[in-house]
Design an enzyme around this catalytic site. Structure first.
Site, PDB file in Angstrom:
ATOM      1  N   GLY A 255       8.576   2.975   1.942  1.00 54.43           N
ATOM      2  CA  GLY A 255       9.525   3.777   2.436  1.00 54.43           C
ATOM      3  C   GLY A 255      10.775   3.166   2.819  1.00 54.43           C
TER       4      GLY A 255
ATOM      5  N   LYS B 125       1.875  -2.378   9.122  1.00 62.16           N
ATOM      6  CA  LYS B 125       2.986  -1.452   8.850  1.00 62.16           C
ATOM      7  C   LYS B 125       4.185  -1.988   9.630  1.00 62.16           C
ATOM      8  CE  LYS B 125       4.011   3.435   9.521  1.00 62.16           C
ATOM      9  NZ  LYS B 125       3.481   4.698  10.224  1.00 62.16           N
TER      10      LYS B 125
ATOM     11  N   LEU C 168       0.831  -1.344   0.081  1.00 61.35           N
ATOM     12  CA  LEU C 168      -0.115   0.057   0.046  1.00 61.35           C
ATOM     13  C   LEU C 168       0.762   1.307  -0.027  1.00 61.35           C
ATOM     14  CD1 LEU C 168      -2.453  -1.195   2.840  1.00 61.35           C
ATOM     15  CD2 LEU C 168      -3.091  -1.044   0.329  1.00 61.35           C
TER      16      LEU C 168
ATOM     17  N   ASP D 273       0.429  15.019  13.858  1.00 63.85           N
ATOM     18  CA  ASP D 273       0.627  15.000  12.315  1.00 63.85           C
ATOM     19  C   ASP D 273      -0.542  14.583  11.462  1.00 63.85           C
ATOM     20  OD1 ASP D 273       2.231  14.795   9.841  1.00 63.85           O
ATOM     21  OD2 ASP D 273       2.992  12.715  10.220  1.00 63.85           O
TER      22      ASP D 273
ATOM     23  N   VAL E 223       3.914  -0.236   4.345  1.00 59.82           N
ATOM     24  CA  VAL E 223       2.743  -0.665   4.660  1.00 59.82           C
ATOM     25  C   VAL E 223       2.152  -1.742   3.660  1.00 59.82           C
ATOM     26  CG1 VAL E 223       0.333   0.050   5.010  1.00 59.82           C
ATOM     27  CG2 VAL E 223       2.022   1.410   5.678  1.00 59.82           C
TER      28      VAL E 223
HETATM   29  O1  ACK Z   1      -3.776   6.832   0.342  1.00 56.87           O
HETATM   30  P1  ACK Z   1      -3.409   5.164   0.546  1.00 56.87           P
HETATM   31  O2  ACK Z   1      -4.203   4.300  -0.370  1.00 56.87           O
HETATM   32  O3  ACK Z   1      -3.959   4.796   2.205  1.00 56.87           O
HETATM   33  O4  ACK Z   1      -2.038   4.899   0.730  1.00 56.87           O
HETATM   34  C1  ACK Z   1      -1.273   5.040   1.887  1.00 56.87           C
HETATM   35  C2  ACK Z   1      -0.387   4.100   2.281  1.00 56.87           C
HETATM   36  O5  ACK Z   1      -1.136   3.013   2.870  1.00 56.87           O
HETATM   37  C3  ACK Z   1       0.606   4.706   3.392  1.00 56.87           C
HETATM   38  O6  ACK Z   1       0.341   4.949   4.354  1.00 56.87           O
HETATM   39  C4  ACK Z   1      -2.478   3.267   2.877  1.00 56.87           C
HETATM   40  N1  ACK Z   1      -2.837   2.717   4.296  1.00 56.87           N
HETATM   41  C5  ACK Z   1      -2.175   2.859   5.456  1.00 56.87           C
HETATM   42  N2  ACK Z   1      -3.031   2.394   6.436  1.00 56.87           N
HETATM   43  C6  ACK Z   1      -3.744   1.608   5.980  1.00 56.87           C
HETATM   44  C7  ACK Z   1      -4.853   0.791   6.234  1.00 56.87           C
HETATM   45  N3  ACK Z   1      -5.113   0.346   7.635  1.00 56.87           N
HETATM   46  N4  ACK Z   1      -6.065   0.384   5.345  1.00 56.87           N
HETATM   47  C8  ACK Z   1      -5.765   0.641   4.111  1.00 56.87           C
HETATM   48  N5  ACK Z   1      -4.649   1.262   3.531  1.00 56.87           N
HETATM   49  C9  ACK Z   1      -3.915   1.791   4.604  1.00 56.87           C
HETATM   50  C10 ACK Z   1      -2.689   4.526   2.633  1.00 56.87           C
END
Ligand code: ACK
Length: 611
Positions: free
Chosen positions: A332, A352, A329, A446, A337
């Site tokens: 870094g 994460k 997702l 943040d 994630v």
């Molecule tokens: O905008 P996004 O699709 O939503 O891309 C970011 C990426 O990971 C980096 O933070 C996605 N993300 C973070 N936590 C979650 C979660 N619990 N469920 C789904 N997507 C997530 C976030």
């Protein structure tokens, strides 16, 4: 005749050359400019404070070496030197790239290194034939993005520039084969670097890497890598996949893995070791959990190895081996994630993962104390909850998977109807009120659209809160937060005093900027040249552009007044979260449930058509 004063020009490699280097010259003898067939002129290592306009007469000039002088500019007349291919003006006292340089459209090699240059002119993008650029030891505030538009570039020297990040757009330099970034402040590389399929030599020595940037393993042409003198503890097993890597320098790192006796033997033994370990890993994980699982160890085993965990039963340890990876997702240098499926729970989760293998004892404690805070999420509908933590092979936080990603992503892609935007704003204020009401109080520090996640019904879950120390280690680099830290949402008092202790007013300020994001669907300060300017502007009272906020809607008017109160210069003039909640609830109440359902259907339709 005066030509006796200067050496005779020589034919060398079919070019007429004149070498006047190291002669202690304070000016170039005028007769030089009469040699109109001159193709190469070397006046380096002199005391020249200027070059006369007469140089414009040397229209056949192919190469000019004027480095190691006292130049502060170059003459306008150089615009006539349209045959110039190589220009060396490094080691002078230039405070800017002389404007005339940008008109030398056939230039292929330009060195401006070791000048007190703070920024590159936008016009430098006119150099459409440039193949080599040397900006070593200049004084930029941040990576000069103009460089990333020079698509013909093959070699880039950008060492000793205090860069703390490299922009994603590095991927534009598709011909790049040499990248020199030593002596910067880098801790991470953008994942887009993997697009540079010709990258052959990379120098990252003397930076701040604590984790080996694994994305380098995806560079197919990489043959030479110097990542010496960083703080790397562990090389990833995946490095063995860099099949062309022949020259790896990892000296001067506190490496614990591979063991020292392997590391001192050089590249081939290191790669062989990592390959062997990778093979062992894959055999173990196949034996333990079947294919698809991402490695692991039994939770019981882990509990006995980490005794502090057994005394704290407030959150479960998740066996990493039971997580079946589905997709990435966000990526870094410190954390990824991933979306995964828990094989026993039959539930999608977001994980994460911290990339460093093991935290020191005290850092591990930080992880647990922060995880305890995260555990609070189970008690608020608008705060993400913690499903557990993994200890090996990665330290990781396991959260419920949020089907609709982040609010930042949604706003970027969809013109969300107002009814739903107001519900989201209200739910964010509720989540933040909850965090601020805890004892001890939890500050987010943040808050931004990127950290607001959306479940399947577009309800809000605030994430990444209260993780201050863990967060510096676990930043996920994405488009909207290039280095993890976000200055666009930080209040002026934070820039004025580096030691300032964050307070509730910090989060209220961020809420103001977040409301602006929700209303405008834009990035705050999207046109600012660099982060230093944003800092200065915010300290002097400037805020996101209010001309982008629509003025003909009564609901927007109320929210627009609230956002401006939230980002008041004086923290004491900002409302509390309870006040914010009152205001956004009032706005949100003006829309009916039907309006919201209609809005969700509309958003889903747009998302489906975008896919
Ligand atoms: O905008 P996004 O699709 O939503 O891309 C970011 C990426 O990971 C980096 O933070 C996605 N993300 C973070 N936590 C979650 C979660 N619990 N469920 C789904 N997507 C997530 C976030």
């Amino acid at each position: 005749m005066a030509t006796s004063m200067i050496p005779q020009p020589q034919m060398l490699n079919n070019r007429l050359r004149l070498d006047l280097s190291n002669m202690g010259l304070t000016s170039i003898p005028t007769e030089v400019f009469d040699i109109i067939d001159l193709e190469v002129l070397n006046v380096s290592n002199n005391q020249l404070s200027s070059i006369p306009e007469a140089i414009g007469r040397l229209r056949k000039l192919y190469r000019l070496d004027a480095d190691n002088n006292l130049l502060t500019s170059l003459p306008r007349a150089m615009v006539s030197l349209q045959r110039l291919r190589h220009l060396y003006i490094h080691d002078n006292t230039l405070t800017e790239v002389p404007p005339v340089v940008c008109s030398l459209s056939n230039l292929e090699v330009l060195s401006v290194a070791r000048n007190p240059i703070r920024r590159l002119p936008d016009e430098i993008t006119q150099l459409t034939k440039i193949t080599t650029l040397d900006i070593h030891s200049c004084q930029f505030d941040e990576f000069p993005r103009q460089v990333l538009q020079l698509k013909t570039m093959m070699k880039l020297y950008a060492g000793d520039c205090k860069f703390y990040m490299i922009p994603d757009e590095i991927m534009n330099l598709e011909h790049l084969w040499f990248l020199h970034l030593s002596l910067n402040l880098l801790r991470t590389l953008p994942t887009t670097i993997s697009h540079l399929i010709k990258l052959w030599e990379v120098n990252l020595s003397k930076n701040r890497f604590e984790t080996f940037p694994e994305i380098l393993c995806e560079l197919p042409a990489l043959e030479k890598l110097d990542i010496s003198k960083n703080q790397i503890i562990r090389l990833p097993n995946s490095l063995h996949r860099s099949s062309n890597l022949k020259d790896l320098d990892v000296t001067g790192n506190p490496l614990a893995y591979p063991p020292t006796d392997v590391c001192t033997k050089g590249t081939s033994p290191i790669i062989a070791f990592l390959k062997e370990e990778a093979n062992k890993d894959s055999k173990d994980s196949n034996r333990g959990h079947g294919s698809g699982a991402i490695g692991g160890q039994k939770a019981d085993d882990l509990l006995s190895r980490y005794p502090s965990v057994t005394t704290d039963n407030k959150f479960p340890i998740v066996d990493f081996g039971r997580l079946e990876k589905q997709s990435i997702l966000g990526r870094g240098g410190f954390a990824n994630v991933i979306k995964a499926r828990h094989l026993d729970w039959r539930q999608d989760v977001a994980v994460k993962c911290l990339l460093t293998c093991k935290l020191e004892g005290s850092e591990q404690e930080v992880l647990y104390s922060e995880a305890r805070k995260l555990n609070l999420g189970n008690r608020s509908d608008y705060v993400i909850s913690l499903l557990g933590v993994c200890l090996e092979p990665h330290l990781a936080i396991v959260m419920p998977y949020m089907e609709n990603g982040s609010l930042a992503g949604l706003l970027r892609d969809v013109d969300v109807p107002w009814a739903l935007r107001w519900r989201m704003a209200h739910e964010i204020s509720l989540g933040m009120t909850f965090l601020h009401c805890q004892n001890p109080q939890i500050l987010h520090c943040d808050l931004k659209a990127e950290n607001v996640l959306l479940d399947g019904d577009f309800h809000v879950k605030i994430s990444d809160f209260g993780l201050s120390k863990w967060k510096t280690k676990s930043r996920v680099v994405t488009k909207t937060s290039p280095e993890g830290g976000t200055i666009t949402h930080a209040p002026p008092e934070y820039f004025k005093d580096i030691n300032v202790v964050p307070t509730t007013e910090f989060d209220v300020y961020s809420f103001g900027v977040l409301l602006w994001e929700i209303v405008t669907r834009k990035d705050p300060y999207g046109n600012a040249a660099n982060s230093a300017l944003i800092r200065l502007a915010v300290m002097s009272g400037q805020r996101p552009d209010m001309t982008l906020v629509p003025t003909n809607l009564p609901d927007v008017d109320i929210v627009s007044q609230l956002m401006q109160a939230c980002w008041s210069q004086n923290p004491e003039d900002r409302p509390s979260y309870q006040d914010c909640e009152d205001h956004v609830r009032a706005v949100s109440k003006r829309t009916s449930k039907e309006d919201i359902l209609q809005a969700i259907i509309e958003v889903q339709k747009i998302k489906a058509s975008n896919n």
